[in-house]
Design a protein around this motif. Structure first.
Motif, mmCIF file in Angstrom:
data_model
loop_
_atom_site.group_PDB
_atom_site.id
_atom_site.type_symbol
_atom_site.label_atom_id
_atom_site.label_comp_id
_atom_site.label_asym_id
_atom_site.label_seq_id
_atom_site.Cartn_x
_atom_site.Cartn_y
_atom_site.Cartn_z
ATOM 1 N N ASP A 10 0.874 -1.177 0.000
ATOM 2 C CA ASP A 10 0.000 0.000 0.000
ATOM 3 C C ASP A 10 0.908 1.223 0.000
ATOM 4 O O ASP A 10 1.476 1.595 1.033
ATOM 5 N N LEU A 11 1.051 1.872 -1.158
ATOM 6 C CA LEU A 11 1.966 2.999 -1.271
ATOM 7 C C LEU A 11 1.527 4.183 -0.406
ATOM 8 O O LEU A 11 2.374 4.919 0.127
ATOM 9 N N GLU A 12 0.225 4.374 -0.233
ATOM 10 C CA GLU A 12 -0.242 5.469 0.615
ATOM 11 C C GLU A 12 0.140 5.232 2.072
ATOM 12 O O GLU A 12 0.561 6.158 2.777
ATOM 13 N N ALA A 13 0.008 3.989 2.543
ATOM 14 C CA ALA A 13 0.422 3.675 3.914
ATOM 15 C C ALA A 13 1.932 3.821 4.062
ATOM 16 O O ALA A 13 2.420 4.332 5.073
ATOM 17 N N LEU A 14 2.676 3.369 3.054
ATOM 18 C CA LEU A 14 4.130 3.521 3.093
ATOM 19 C C LEU A 14 4.529 4.987 3.222
ATOM 20 O O LEU A 14 5.440 5.338 3.979
ATOM 21 N N ALA A 15 3.850 5.848 2.498
ATOM 22 C CA ALA A 15 4.184 7.271 2.503
ATOM 23 C C ALA A 15 3.957 7.897 3.876
ATOM 24 O O ALA A 15 4.519 8.961 4.174
ATOM 25 N N ARG A 16 3.156 7.231 4.724
ATOM 26 C CA ARG A 16 2.885 7.777 6.062
ATOM 27 C C ARG A 16 3.896 7.307 7.099
ATOM 28 O O ARG A 16 3.766 7.648 8.282
ATOM 29 N N PHE A 17 4.908 6.531 6.683
ATOM 30 C CA PHE A 17 5.935 6.134 7.659
ATOM 31 C C PHE A 17 6.570 7.407 8.224
ATOM 32 O O PHE A 17 7.089 8.237 7.463
ATOM 33 N N PRO A 18 6.547 7.587 9.550
ATOM 34 C CA PRO A 18 6.852 8.910 10.107
ATOM 35 C C PRO A 18 8.302 9.155 10.505
ATOM 36 O O PRO A 18 8.603 10.244 11.010
ATOM 37 N N GLY A 19 9.201 8.201 10.302
ATOM 38 C CA GLY A 19 10.554 8.378 10.810
ATOM 39 C C GLY A 19 11.620 8.296 9.741
ATOM 40 O O GLY A 19 11.344 8.171 8.548
ATOM 41 N N ARG A 20 12.875 8.353 10.204
ATOM 42 C CA ARG A 20 14.008 8.183 9.298
ATOM 43 C C ARG A 20 14.226 6.692 9.045
ATOM 44 O O ARG A 20 14.118 5.877 9.956
ATOM 45 N N LEU A 21 14.552 6.366 7.806
ATOM 46 C CA LEU A 21 14.774 4.980 7.418
ATOM 47 C C LEU A 21 16.226 4.786 7.002
ATOM 48 O O LEU A 21 16.772 5.566 6.224
ATOM 49 N N SER A 44 3.198 -1.517 7.706
ATOM 50 C CA SER A 44 2.499 -1.762 8.972
ATOM 51 C C SER A 44 2.603 -0.562 9.905
ATOM 52 O O SER A 44 1.634 -0.213 10.587
ATOM 53 N N VAL A 45 3.762 0.087 9.930
ATOM 54 C CA VAL A 45 3.930 1.274 10.779
ATOM 55 C C VAL A 45 3.109 2.438 10.220
ATOM 56 O O VAL A 45 2.424 3.154 10.961
ATOM 57 N N GLY A 46 3.174 2.628 8.892
ATOM 58 C CA GLY A 46 2.405 3.712 8.284
ATOM 59 C C GLY A 46 0.913 3.527 8.433
ATOM 60 O O GLY A 46 0.167 4.503 8.629
ATOM 61 N N ALA A 47 0.447 2.280 8.367
ATOM 62 C CA ALA A 47 -0.992 2.012 8.440
ATOM 63 C C ALA A 47 -1.542 2.180 9.851
ATOM 64 O O ALA A 47 -2.671 2.634 10.041
ATOM 65 N N THR A 48 -0.743 1.804 10.861
ATOM 66 C CA THR A 48 -1.228 1.814 12.246
ATOM 67 C C THR A 48 -0.776 3.043 13.024
ATOM 68 O O THR A 48 -1.378 3.385 14.049
#
Length: 461
Positions: free
Chosen positions: A165-176, A354-358
């Motif tokens: 889910d690219l939209e959920a991925l885009a919501r990952f809030p931290g540094r990778l 999973s992080v972006g979605a939750t």
């Protein structure tokens, strides 16, 4: 084909050995001869060949591609180095009859090997492996044919995008961070983020291809992750580092604060995440993987299937249907709608999803899963040199360990001693001269006690 001999023993899905000692161009010719005839008997067709960044891997791959072509097969060599999942994808994408990947995966740098794939893109099955091993000739003729070179990186990245889910991925809030350990997965996560416009702050670690893997074995376990643990120790949640092994099919994770998030935790978080996203099929795990999944499945209503160690067994369950996820203690994770094979890069993206979605850091997601399972988790593993003349049959009688009396024995793959608050598994490695000792329990101190007493038992043999 000449007189057969049984000096080449296959491991989990192919053959590995020390370069110039067991793994030579002559050895590879014998393996190629057996694999080529195996495919020709089944109608021939296309074959994909890939290689990782190990010493001489490209030269060995070109030799194998030429050999298979000289036998009359249509051969495609992937421009590389490439991660093993891309080779598996190429088999499916090209509708090939099989594939061969020149890699020794997570083994030490002095090793090289070849993994054989069938037409599904997954590892050859147990019976197919036995048949191949039995037909390896004592020597093979030199063969050289023409082959085509292909670059399928873009197509592979597009295939990954279809599974997340690219939209959920885009919501990952931290540094990778991505630590590729000097292996073939270098650049793939960064290129994925750029290709699909995902605004995640990104920093590579140990990105330069390195045949000695920057001085460690390319297995994403804490002992090999010193630089990454140090970098992440200065970060705050939800920053994290995703670590891929030498050929990119296994995943390790380091959390902010420099804490290692082990493969059992990864698989448990993914199982819960995918269940909540509507993937309600069975979760398949190998014999060395956490009992949390069994408890979670019982609580939520999804089935859990346990297989012997080696992703080829998980692949067989995927092909039966009705599965949502499969994974191993060693960090291999696969999803059946993508490939019947592990893919460390897809597993990494699903964790970010999973992080972006939750909106929950991985540690919080895992604690939630523990609460649902009604069980706490701690785990560790020892890799011990096989003692001379060691007889695994002596491990068929469980003994008291860490003050606990055994309550059972399981022998699906090795000897697993069961206790009220944990288990210990003794199993010889399929790829190195090691005895692996795995332990899971309800606390880190109990795991340490189980492993210390297990070590004393083995070394005192």
């Amino acid at each position: 084909m000449g007189t057969k001999q049984n000096t080449l023993r296959f491991g989990t899905e192919g053959f590995r050995g020390v370069i110039a000692r067991e793994f030579t161009f002559a050895t590879l010719g014998r393996l190629g001869e057996a694999y080529g005839h195996h495919l020709l008997e089944r109608g021939g067709g296309r074959v994909a060949v890939g290689y990782d960044g190990r010493f001489l891997a490209e030269a060995f791959a070109r030799a194998l591609a030429g050999h298979l072509s000289g036998m009359g097969l249509e051969v495609y060599l992937l421009r590389g180095p490439v991660p093993t999942p891309l080779l598996s994808f190429a088999v499916r994408h090209l509708e090939a009859a099989g594939g061969a990947m020149l890699t020794a995966s997570h083994n030490p740098p002095q090793y090289l090997g070849v993994k054989f794939k069938d037409a599904t893109g997954g590892p050859i099955g147990p019976e197919e492996a036995k048949a191949l091993e039995a037909r390896v000739p004592e020597e093979a003729p030199e063969r050289q044919g023409a082959y085509e070179e292909l670059d399928l990186k873009g197509e592979y990245l597009e295939a990954l995008a279809r599974r997340v889910d690219l939209e959920a991925l885009a919501r990952f809030p931290g540094r990778l961070y991505h630590d590729s350990m000097g292996g073939a997965g270098a650049g793939y996560l960064r290129d994925f983020l750029l290709r699909f416009g995902l605004p995640i702050p990104f920093r590579p670690l140990r990105e330069a291809l390195h045949p000695l893997f920057h001085g460690v074995n390319p297995e994403p376990i804490p002992a090999n992750l010193g630089p990454t643990l140090a970098v992440l120790s200065a970060e705050a949640p939800p920053a994290l580092a995703l670590v891929t092994d030498g050929d990119g099919d296994r995943l390790g994770v380091v959390l902010a604060g420099g804490r290692y998030f082990n493969p059992h935790q990864v698989l448990t978080v993914l199982a819960l995440h995918r269940f909540r996203r509507g993937h309600r099929g069975r979760v398949v795990k190998n014999f060395a993987t956490t009992w949390l999944l069994d408890r979670l499945g019982a609580r939520l209503g999804f089935g859990v299937t346990t297989t012997p160690i080696g992703f080829k067994w998980i692949k067989e369950e995927f092909l039966k249907g009705g599965c949502s996820l499969g994974g191993e203690e060693s960090g291999g994770v696969g999803v059946p709608e993508h490939l019947p094979e592990r893919d460390g890069l897809l597993a990494a993206l699903l964790l970010l999803e999973s992080v972006g979605a939750t909106g929950k850091p991985l540690e919080e997601g895992f604690r939630e899963a523990e609460g649902l399972a009604g069980l706490t988790h701690a785990y560790d593993r020892l890799d011990l040199p096989l003692p001379p003349g060691f007889d695994p049959r002596r491990l068929l009688e469980p003994r008291p360990l860490a003050g606990m009396a055994p309550v059972g024995l399981e022998t699906l793959d090795g000897s697993k001693w069961l206790y009220p608050e944990g288990w210990v598994l003794f199993r010889p490695s399929g790829t190195e001269p090691l005895l692996r000792v795995y332990a899971e329990a309800t606390s880190p101190s109990l795991v340490s006690a189980l492993l210390a007493e297990a070590r004393a038992l083995v070394e005192g043999a």
